[in-house]
Design an enzyme around this catalytic site. Structure first.
Site, PDB file in Angstrom:
ATOM      1  N   LYS A   7      78.740  90.955  39.915  1.00 46.26           N
ATOM      2  CA  LYS A   7      77.644  89.975  39.795  1.00 46.26           C
ATOM      3  C   LYS A   7      77.744  88.912  40.895  1.00 46.26           C
ATOM      4  O   LYS A   7      76.774  88.629  41.586  1.00 46.26           O
ATOM      5  CB  LYS A   7      77.684  89.264  38.426  1.00 46.26           C
TER       6      LYS A   7
ATOM      7  N   ARG B  99      88.367  89.595  27.874  1.00 50.78           N
ATOM      8  CA  ARG B  99      87.032  89.303  28.415  1.00 50.78           C
ATOM      9  C   ARG B  99      86.101  90.500  28.243  1.00 50.78           C
ATOM     10  O   ARG B  99      84.916  90.329  27.969  1.00 50.78           O
ATOM     11  CB  ARG B  99      87.136  88.941  29.910  1.00 50.78           C
TER      12      ARG B  99
ATOM     13  N   ARG C 240      91.444  91.277  42.305  1.00 58.97           N
ATOM     14  CA  ARG C 240      90.561  90.274  42.922  1.00 58.97           C
ATOM     15  C   ARG C 240      91.359  89.027  43.317  1.00 58.97           C
ATOM     16  O   ARG C 240      92.292  88.622  42.635  1.00 58.97           O
ATOM     17  CB  ARG C 240      89.463  89.858  41.937  1.00 58.97           C
TER      18      ARG C 240
ATOM     19  N   ARG D  34      74.594  84.472  28.468  1.00 62.88           N
ATOM     20  CA  ARG D  34      75.720  85.342  28.159  1.00 62.88           C
ATOM     21  C   ARG D  34      75.836  85.628  26.672  1.00 62.88           C
ATOM     22  O   ARG D  34      76.728  86.341  26.244  1.00 62.88           O
ATOM     23  CB  ARG D  34      76.980  84.624  28.610  1.00 62.88           C
TER      24      ARG D  34
ATOM     25  N   ARG E 167      92.713  84.477  40.204  1.00 65.89           N
ATOM     26  CA  ARG E 167      92.102  83.616  39.197  1.00 65.89           C
ATOM     27  C   ARG E 167      92.966  83.618  37.947  1.00 65.89           C
ATOM     28  O   ARG E 167      93.520  84.651  37.580  1.00 65.89           O
ATOM     29  CB  ARG E 167      90.696  84.143  38.860  1.00 65.89           C
TER      30      ARG E 167
HETATM   31  P1  AP5 Z   1      82.882  90.037  41.413  1.00 62.25           P
HETATM   32  O1  AP5 Z   1      81.643  90.042  42.243  1.00 62.25           O
HETATM   33  O2  AP5 Z   1      83.751  88.827  41.496  1.00 62.25           O
HETATM   34  O3  AP5 Z   1      82.514  90.413  39.890  1.00 62.25           O
HETATM   35  P2  AP5 Z   1      81.809  89.557  38.752  1.00 62.25           P
HETATM   36  O4  AP5 Z   1      80.926  90.483  37.986  1.00 62.25           O
HETATM   37  O5  AP5 Z   1      81.173  88.319  39.319  1.00 62.25           O
HETATM   38  O6  AP5 Z   1      83.076  89.220  37.891  1.00 62.25           O
HETATM   39  P3  AP5 Z   1      83.528  87.894  37.147  1.00 62.25           P
HETATM   40  O7  AP5 Z   1      84.912  88.151  36.650  1.00 62.25           O
HETATM   41  O8  AP5 Z   1      83.345  86.672  38.019  1.00 62.25           O
HETATM   42  O9  AP5 Z   1      82.562  87.860  35.974  1.00 62.25           O
HETATM   43  P4  AP5 Z   1      82.774  87.138  34.678  1.00 62.25           P
HETATM   44  O10 AP5 Z   1      81.426  87.274  34.101  1.00 62.25           O
HETATM   45  O11 AP5 Z   1      83.900  87.581  33.840  1.00 62.25           O
HETATM   46  O12 AP5 Z   1      83.270  85.663  35.135  1.00 62.25           O
HETATM   47  P5  AP5 Z   1      82.515  84.301  35.393  1.00 62.25           P
HETATM   48  O13 AP5 Z   1      83.072  83.708  36.600  1.00 62.25           O
HETATM   49  O14 AP5 Z   1      81.038  84.445  35.268  1.00 62.25           O
HETATM   50  O15 AP5 Z   1      83.729  91.353  41.803  1.00 62.25           O
HETATM   51  C1  AP5 Z   1      85.001  91.602  41.204  1.00 62.25           C
HETATM   52  C2  AP5 Z   1      85.951  92.219  42.255  1.00 62.25           C
HETATM   53  O16 AP5 Z   1      85.446  93.510  42.621  1.00 62.25           O
HETATM   54  C3  AP5 Z   1      86.035  91.407  43.569  1.00 62.25           C
HETATM   55  O17 AP5 Z   1      87.337  91.500  44.068  1.00 62.25           O
HETATM   56  C4  AP5 Z   1      85.023  92.114  44.514  1.00 62.25           C
HETATM   57  O18 AP5 Z   1      85.415  91.976  45.884  1.00 62.25           O
HETATM   58  C5  AP5 Z   1      85.139  93.562  44.035  1.00 62.25           C
HETATM   59  N1  AP5 Z   1      83.860  94.279  44.135  1.00 62.25           N
HETATM   60  C6  AP5 Z   1      82.602  93.810  43.840  1.00 62.25           C
HETATM   61  N2  AP5 Z   1      81.686  94.758  44.033  1.00 62.25           N
HETATM   62  C7  AP5 Z   1      82.364  95.881  44.439  1.00 62.25           C
HETATM   63  C8  AP5 Z   1      81.961  97.214  44.796  1.00 62.25           C
HETATM   64  N3  AP5 Z   1      80.671  97.588  44.750  1.00 62.25           N
HETATM   65  N4  AP5 Z   1      82.914  98.087  45.158  1.00 62.25           N
HETATM   66  C9  AP5 Z   1      84.244  97.714  45.198  1.00 62.25           C
HETATM   67  N5  AP5 Z   1      84.692  96.464  44.889  1.00 62.25           N
HETATM   68  C10 AP5 Z   1      83.750  95.568  44.502  1.00 62.25           C
HETATM   69  O19 AP5 Z   1      82.984  83.477  34.107  1.00 62.25           O
HETATM   70  C11 AP5 Z   1      84.334  83.114  33.907  1.00 62.25           C
HETATM   71  C12 AP5 Z   1      84.511  82.464  32.552  1.00 62.25           C
HETATM   72  O20 AP5 Z   1      83.698  81.266  32.482  1.00 62.25           O
HETATM   73  C13 AP5 Z   1      84.048  83.305  31.349  1.00 62.25           C
HETATM   74  O21 AP5 Z   1      85.042  84.206  30.913  1.00 62.25           O
HETATM   75  C14 AP5 Z   1      83.745  82.210  30.328  1.00 62.25           C
HETATM   76  O22 AP5 Z   1      84.924  81.718  29.747  1.00 62.25           O
HETATM   77  C15 AP5 Z   1      83.133  81.103  31.185  1.00 62.25           C
HETATM   78  N6  AP5 Z   1      81.674  81.246  31.278  1.00 62.25           N
HETATM   79  C16 AP5 Z   1      80.945  81.528  32.389  1.00 62.25           C
HETATM   80  N7  AP5 Z   1      79.629  81.589  32.098  1.00 62.25           N
HETATM   81  C17 AP5 Z   1      79.532  81.346  30.763  1.00 62.25           C
HETATM   82  C18 AP5 Z   1      78.438  81.307  29.865  1.00 62.25           C
HETATM   83  N8  AP5 Z   1      77.163  81.533  30.269  1.00 62.25           N
HETATM   84  N9  AP5 Z   1      78.691  81.033  28.565  1.00 62.25           N
HETATM   85  C19 AP5 Z   1      79.948  80.772  28.126  1.00 62.25           C
HETATM   86  N10 AP5 Z   1      81.039  80.823  28.926  1.00 62.25           N
HETATM   87  C20 AP5 Z   1      80.824  81.107  30.240  1.00 62.25           C
END
Ligand code: AP5
Length: 217
Positions: free
Chosen positions: A13, A171, A127, A88, A160
């Protein structure tokens, strides 16, 4: 253009949202990154959010909804935005519908990135992110040019806090229970565009443009 990017942790994402935001000229709004910034600043909100994020749980809906409402009221969101990681939960989805109604806005598309679980675990545990600007790296397929140093801002590239295997598994559970139902929520509104996120980063972007935005990138 107003877009949402939906998908499990590690589906890409943040990676795709950063590319799309650049190409479309709209702000990339990541609630995860907003929370991490409050943690880096040591604010009261950050201290509270850290407890949930550290365990791989969601920050409570009322806190998250208020944070997004405030962000969307800013000037740079007038012409559009790309939301990554919000909504979410179905409750957040309903609150977002009300926000849109109030602002007289509508969402153009919800991009859903579909990736098999085994791949997600591998991606997340390998990552690395910049502790200053949040740029995302991967220890196998997207390394920084100099080990441990961010290509963009020279900040430290580190793992992270919530990317340990144990927290990643939690998660993914939380995602299945709380977030996955949103795919049906947006499918019913005829907004969902599902694409495979299990291709290269470039190929995934190309397919998003072609299938979800009906244009070349
Ligand atoms: P990456 O692009 O970083 O993946 P992502 O889907 O963004 O993963 P996240 O872990 O950031 O998502 P998340 O939803 O768990 O965390 P968030 O930060 O939103 O890619 C991952 C890896 O793969 C990278 O190394 C990248 O280089 C690699 N990659 C990407 N695409 C690739 C491809 N096509 N091929 C190969 N490699 C690839 O949230 C974190 C925390 O915040 C949550 O757990 C929660 O506690 C809180 N939070 C955030 N939003 C909310 C909400 N709306 N409500 C409540 N709590 C929330």
């Amino acid at each position: 253009m107003r877009l949402l990017v939906l998908g499990p942790p590690g589906s890409g994402k943040g990676t795709q949202a950063a590319i799309l935001s650049d190409k479309l000229g709209v702000p990339h709004i990541s609630t995860g990154e907003m929370f991490r910034k409050t943690i880096r600043n040591g604010s009261e909100l950050g201290l509270m959010a850290q407890q949930f994020i550290h365990r791989g749980e969601l920050v409570p809906d009322d806190v998250t909804i208020a944070l997004v409402r405030e962000r969307l009221s800013q000037e740079d969101c007038r012409a559009g935005y790309l939301l990554d990681g919000f909504p979410r939960t179905v409750e957040q989805g309903r609150a977002f519908d009300n926000m849109l109604k109030h602002l007289g806005q509508a969402i153009d598309r919800v991009i859903y990135l579909d990736v098999p679980i085994a791949r997600l675990i591998k991606r997340l545990t390998a990552r690395r992110v910049c502790g200053v600007c949040g740029s995302v790296y991967h220890m196998e397929n997207k390394k920084p040019k100099t080990e441990g140093i961010c290509d963009q801002c020279g900040g430290p590239v580190e793992q992270r806090d919530d990317d340990s295997e144990e927290t990643v598994l939690n998660r993914l559970d939380v995602y299945n229970q709380m977030t996955k139902p949103l795919a049906g929520f947006y499918q019913k509104k005829d907004l969902l565009c599902s694409v495979s996120g299990d291709l290269s980063i470039e190929e995934t972007t190309r397919i998003i443009f072609q299938s979800c935005l009906r244009r070349d990138n």
